[in-house]
Motif scaffolding. Structure first.
Motif, PDB file in Angstrom:
ATOM      1  N   THR A 149       0.825  -1.212   0.000  1.00  0.00           N
ATOM      2  CA  THR A 149       0.000   0.000   0.000  1.00  0.00           C
ATOM      3  C   THR A 149       0.858   1.260   0.000  1.00  0.00           C
ATOM      4  OG1 THR A 149      -1.337  -1.393   1.413  1.00  0.00           O
ATOM      5  CG2 THR A 149      -2.143   0.823   1.072  1.00  0.00           C
ATOM      6  N   SER A 150       2.149   1.107   0.285  1.00  0.00           N
ATOM      7  CA  SER A 150       3.015   2.291   0.273  1.00  0.00           C
ATOM      8  C   SER A 150       3.438   2.661  -1.139  1.00  0.00           C
ATOM      9  CB  SER A 150       4.244   2.056   1.150  1.00  0.00           C
ATOM     10  OG  SER A 150       5.120   1.113   0.557  1.00  0.00           O
ATOM     11  N   THR A 151       3.420   1.706  -2.057  1.00  0.00           N
ATOM     12  CA  THR A 151       3.913   1.992  -3.404  1.00  0.00           C
ATOM     13  C   THR A 151       2.875   1.713  -4.497  1.00  0.00           C
ATOM     14  OG1 THR A 151       4.743  -0.269  -3.538  1.00  0.00           O
ATOM     15  CG2 THR A 151       6.316   1.421  -2.838  1.00  0.00           C
ATOM     16  N   GLY A 152       1.836   0.958  -4.151  1.00  0.00           N
ATOM     17  CA  GLY A 152       0.858   0.569  -5.177  1.00  0.00           C
ATOM     18  C   GLY A 152       1.382  -0.547  -6.064  1.00  0.00           C
ATOM     19  N   HIS A 342       5.768   5.658   1.861  1.00  0.00           N
ATOM     20  CA  HIS A 342       7.120   5.087   1.777  1.00  0.00           C
ATOM     21  C   HIS A 342       8.119   6.175   2.179  1.00  0.00           C
ATOM     22  CE1 HIS A 342      10.707   3.151   0.422  1.00  0.00           C
ATOM     23  NE2 HIS A 342      10.027   2.089   0.031  1.00  0.00           N
ATOM     24  N   PRO A 343       8.927   5.915   3.237  1.00  0.00           N
ATOM     25  CA  PRO A 343       9.769   6.986   3.788  1.00  0.00           C
ATOM     26  C   PRO A 343      10.672   7.661   2.748  1.00  0.00           C
ATOM     27  CG  PRO A 343       9.999   4.960   5.082  1.00  0.00           C
ATOM     28  CD  PRO A 343       9.066   4.642   3.943  1.00  0.00           C
ATOM     29  N   ALA A 344      11.166   6.887   1.770  1.00  0.00           N
ATOM     30  CA  ALA A 344      12.136   7.456   0.823  1.00  0.00           C
ATOM     31  C   ALA A 344      11.515   8.478  -0.127  1.00  0.00           C
ATOM     32  CB  ALA A 344      12.794   6.329   0.023  1.00  0.00           C
ATOM     33  N   ILE A 345      10.200   8.431  -0.327  1.00  0.00           N
ATOM     34  CA  ILE A 345       9.570   9.343  -1.293  1.00  0.00           C
ATOM     35  C   ILE A 345       8.312  10.008  -0.716  1.00  0.00           C
ATOM     36  CG2 ILE A 345      10.409   8.243  -3.424  1.00  0.00           C
ATOM     37  CD1 ILE A 345       7.741   6.674  -3.539  1.00  0.00           C
ATOM     38  N   LYS A 346       8.161   9.888   0.597  1.00  0.00           N
ATOM     39  CA  LYS A 346       6.921  10.284   1.287  1.00  0.00           C
ATOM     40  C   LYS A 346       6.332  11.639   0.846  1.00  0.00           C
ATOM     41  CE  LYS A 346       5.630  10.579   6.205  1.00  0.00           C
ATOM     42  NZ  LYS A 346       4.374   9.889   6.239  1.00  0.00           N
ATOM     43  N   ALA A 347       7.197  12.632   0.703  1.00  0.00           N
ATOM     44  CA  ALA A 347       6.696  13.981   0.432  1.00  0.00           C
ATOM     45  C   ALA A 347       6.422  14.211  -1.048  1.00  0.00           C
ATOM     46  CB  ALA A 347       7.719  15.010   0.922  1.00  0.00           C
ATOM     47  N   ARG A 348       6.735  13.213  -1.873  1.00  0.00           N
ATOM     48  CA  ARG A 348       6.700  13.456  -3.323  1.00  0.00           C
ATOM     49  C   ARG A 348       5.505  12.838  -4.046  1.00  0.00           C
ATOM     50  NH1 ARG A 348      11.952  10.890  -4.993  1.00  0.00           N
ATOM     51  NH2 ARG A 348      10.996  11.142  -7.041  1.00  0.00           N
ATOM     52  N   TYR A 349       4.667  12.095  -3.306  1.00  0.00           N
ATOM     53  CA  TYR A 349       3.574  11.404  -4.015  1.00  0.00           C
ATOM     54  C   TYR A 349       2.327  11.317  -3.147  1.00  0.00           C
ATOM     55  CZ  TYR A 349       4.168   6.969  -1.431  1.00  0.00           C
ATOM     56  OH  TYR A 349       4.202   6.004  -0.461  1.00  0.00           O
ATOM     57  N   PHE A 350       1.219  10.940  -3.777  1.00  0.00           N
ATOM     58  CA  PHE A 350      -0.041  10.757  -3.051  1.00  0.00           C
ATOM     59  C   PHE A 350      -0.697   9.455  -3.515  1.00  0.00           C
ATOM     60  CE2 PHE A 350      -3.197  12.023  -6.347  1.00  0.00           C
ATOM     61  CZ  PHE A 350      -2.346  12.581  -7.289  1.00  0.00           C
TER      62      PHE A 350
END
Ligand code: PMP
Length: 395
Positions: A149-152, A342-350
């Motif tokens: 669920t963090s990456t789809g 996902h901590p590595a890209i958390k702020a960059r996606y929804f």
């Protein structure tokens, strides 16, 4: 004006009125004949929804993490080796849980965020851990996150489970973001234990941990030499309870969440009325529609290829110059979406959840709200392009 927003996150999701009515009924005694009947029927229906006629269902008050905990607590003994097919945040959680029960964990990780390990990489790890090759004790079990669920990202559970069987390991699938939405045929595909939680494609408010264990998993549990390291999750206590309810006999170990189980029975009935194949197909089609819209709006998705992308949610990067504030605009336009995890890209996606009772009009409403949000934050695109792309799939 109505002041109700559409909840389109990857769980909890929107629930049917019938399910919500069951939540509001007068609570029965957990040993009342009418509740015993409902619980027994829900257990029978779980087997059908998991497509596992020979499985043993377990229903407990708790969330999906308890279902993961239950799988590890009952199947792992200290010193066992476990293989985790790692596709993100929830695979990492399984590593931590397995280690808590004394397993030594080997991970096969996705080469990049948005990807999943290949069958060849997993086979190489299974081979290296296979006792028959003389490299020590083989793996007792392998865990697979069906949809992380963090990456789809969706993994090839069918192919991975076949490998697991070939190498004699128990195959455990975290289906929290997949069961009753993505195609999963537990028995046919050789999955020894599948688990989920109520609040996603099963269509019931949060609060139930659901597990179906196949015969090999139950046999492994029966052969344990050590006590289960969790008191609450121990099948020694729960198996007789599940068997009693299914035989329509009242029973007690811990008080069952009566209204949630009532709601579960209603939802499982609705799922089976729709039919599992029709349900998988609906999820696929609605997912294609929203993904087509996302592409038409010029947004990149987290899964690296379409065949890796789940049908139950869509994970998309914000366009250049846009951040999380977009979600506030979309919410004011009437639809609640989720941020990154996902901590590595958390702020960059929804993330957009589309599972359970979700309909084509929910999808169009969501695409419309995303377009309005994007317009408000100054992103340049052709208004209606997403709607047209979604409509082209839906009509
Ligand atoms: N596994 C997956 C794939 C999930 O998506 C989630 C919840 N988002 C969990 C496990 C944990 O479930 P819960 O939050 O209900 O404990």
């Amino acid at each position: 004006m109505k002041d109700r927003k559409l909840l389109m996150i990857p769980g909890p999701v929107e629930f049917t009125p019938e399910v919500l009515r069951a939540m509001g009924m007068s609570t029965a005694s957990h040993v009342a004949p009418n509740f015993v009947e409902v619980f027994g029927q829900a257990l029978e229906r779980l087997r059908q929804v998991f497509l596992c006629p020979g499985g043993q269902p377990f229903v407990a008050a708790g969330s999906g993490t308890l279902a993961m905990d239950t799988a590890a607590a009952n199947l792992v003994e200290p010193g066992d080796r476990a293989l985790v097919v790692n596709t993100g945040y929830f695979s990492n959680r399984f590593v931590a849980i397995l280690e808590r029960y004394g397993a030594t964990v080997t991970q096969v990780s996705a080469p990049a965020i948005g990807d999943a390990p290949s069958l060849e990489e997993v086979e190489a790890a299974l081979k290296a851990g296979d006792s028959s090759t003389g490299s020590g004790r083989g793996f007792r079990l392998m865990t697979i996150t069906h949809v992380d669920t963090s990456t789809g990202v969706r993994t090839d559970v069918k192919g991975l489970a076949a490998l697991g069987r070939e190498y004699g390991v128990l195959v455990v699938v975290d289906g929290v973001c997949s069961v009753a939405g993505e195609e999963m045929r537990q028995e046919e595909w050789g999955i020894d234990l599948a688990l989920t939680a109520s609040q996603k494609a099963i269509g019931v408010p949060p609060g139930l941990a659901l597990v179906v264990a196949g015969p090999r998993a139950m046999a492994a549990f029966q052969r344990r030499k050590t006590a289960v390291g969790s008191y609450y999750a121990d099948w020694t206590y729960w198996l007789p309870i599940m068997e009693a309810y299914e035989a329509r006999r009242p029973s007690y170990f811990g008080t069952p969440p009566v209204n949630l189980i009532w709601a579960l029975d209603v939802s499982l009935g609705q799922i089976l009325d729709e039919g599992m194949d029709a349900r998988f197909a609906r999820h696929r089609k609605l997912s294609e529609a929203i993904k087509a819209a996302i592409r038409a709006l010029g947004l990149r998705q987290v899964p690296l290829s379409p065949d890796r992308a789940a049908s139950t949610l869509t994970a998309a990067y914000y366009p250049e110059g846009v951040d999380r504030s977009l979600l506030g605009h979309i919410s004011r336009a009437g639809v609640i979406l989720a941020g990154g995890l996902h901590p590595a890209i958390k702020a960059r996606y929804f993330r957009i959840g589309h599972m359970g009772a979700v309909s084509a009009s929910d999808i169009l409403c969501t695409v419309g709200a995303i377009e309005r949000g994007l317009a408000e934050v100054g992103y340049e695109f052709e208004i209606g392009a997403g709607m047209a792309a979604a409509q082209a799939v839906l009509t």
